[in-house]
Design a protein around this motif. Sequence first.
Motif, PDB file in Angstrom:
ATOM      1  N   THR A  58     117.328  95.134  59.606  1.00 36.10           N
ATOM      2  CA  THR A  58     117.789  94.002  60.405  1.00 36.10           C
ATOM      3  C   THR A  58     119.224  93.587  60.122  1.00 36.10           C
ATOM      4  N   GLY A  59     119.912  94.298  59.251  1.00 33.77           N
ATOM      5  CA  GLY A  59     121.281  93.925  58.916  1.00 33.77           C
ATOM      6  C   GLY A  59     122.060  95.088  58.361  1.00 33.77           C
ATOM      7  N   PHE A  76     126.153  91.574  58.392  1.00 33.84           N
ATOM      8  CA  PHE A  76     125.338  90.856  59.362  1.00 33.84           C
ATOM      9  C   PHE A  76     123.887  90.925  58.928  1.00 33.84           C
ATOM     10  N   ARG A  77     123.134  89.934  59.415  1.00 29.93           N
ATOM     11  CA  ARG A  77     121.709  89.864  59.127  1.00 29.93           C
ATOM     12  C   ARG A  77     121.016  89.248  60.325  1.00 29.93           C
ATOM     13  N   ARG A  78     119.714  89.291  60.317  1.00 29.66           N
ATOM     14  CA  ARG A  78     118.926  88.722  61.401  1.00 29.66           C
ATOM     15  C   ARG A  78     119.020  87.206  61.372  1.00 29.66           C
ATOM     16  N   HIS A  79     119.347  86.621  62.515  1.00 29.45           N
ATOM     17  CA  HIS A  79     119.312  85.162  62.688  1.00 29.45           C
ATOM     18  C   HIS A  79     118.047  84.792  63.459  1.00 29.45           C
ATOM     19  N   THR A  83     119.559  87.603  67.916  1.00 27.35           N
ATOM     20  CA  THR A  83     120.843  87.141  67.379  1.00 27.35           C
ATOM     21  C   THR A  83     121.059  87.621  65.954  1.00 27.35           C
ATOM     22  N   ALA A  84     122.220  88.220  65.731  1.00 26.42           N
ATOM     23  CA  ALA A  84     122.646  88.576  64.379  1.00 26.42           C
ATOM     24  C   ALA A  84     123.556  87.470  63.860  1.00 26.42           C
ATOM     25  N   GLU A  85     123.497  87.223  62.564  1.00 31.39           N
ATOM     26  CA  GLU A  85     124.407  86.274  61.922  1.00 31.39           C
ATOM     27  C   GLU A  85     125.432  87.066  61.128  1.00 31.39           C
ATOM     28  N   ALA A 112     125.845  95.422  65.196  1.00 28.67           N
ATOM     29  CA  ALA A 112     124.794  94.474  65.602  1.00 28.67           C
ATOM     30  C   ALA A 112     124.229  94.862  66.965  1.00 28.67           C
ATOM     31  N   TYR A 117     120.719  93.700  68.753  1.00 27.93           N
ATOM     32  CA  TYR A 117     121.027  92.286  68.948  1.00 27.93           C
ATOM     33  C   TYR A 117     121.860  92.103  70.217  1.00 27.93           C
ATOM     34  N   VAL A 120     125.775  87.249  68.667  1.00 27.64           N
ATOM     35  CA  VAL A 120     126.119  87.040  67.264  1.00 27.64           C
ATOM     36  C   VAL A 120     126.437  85.567  67.039  1.00 27.64           C
TER      37      VAL A 120
END
Length: 164
Positions: A58-59, A76-79, A83-85, A112, A117, A120
């Motif tokens: 996920t990131g 980046f990571r899963r939000h 949506t990626a954060e 992402a 995703y 972002v």
Amino acid sequence: MSAAPGPERDGFVLVLPGDPRTRPLLEGLHREYVERYGPEIGAEEMAHHPVDDFTAPTGGLVLLLEGGVTVGGGAFRRHDDVTAELKRVWTAPAHRRRGISRRVLAELERLAAAAGYRRVHLTTGSRQPEAFALYRSSGYVPLPGVARVYPGGVYDVGFEKQLR
């Protein structure tokens, strides 16, 4: 969704947490956070988002290398499901004003999107005007309100961007 470590692409390499090449990024970010926000907030920010958050599926954690030296990077990571954060966008001080952060941002967006995703999200601190300018000029829309408030009048502002 997957962003597994892989070969270098245009100077970028996806790495796993613990890769020794992440050390300049992590130490540089910590130093910068302490300088801009003080030791307590600097340490809290680094601990709040450990690098293990930024792993496949996920990131991802990406570094930009020049001659084997880490000059920039981000993660980046899963939000949420779509949506990626983005976090940890950084350029080594000696390499600033060369468009490296813009390149890192574009690579994170590409990764992402490849991970599935569609949007972002990110936050940046009120004492980082360079980041505000970068995100706005890269098509990010400031979110209403303040994402997080710290002692001393310091705050985080959120931004979002739709991916193509």
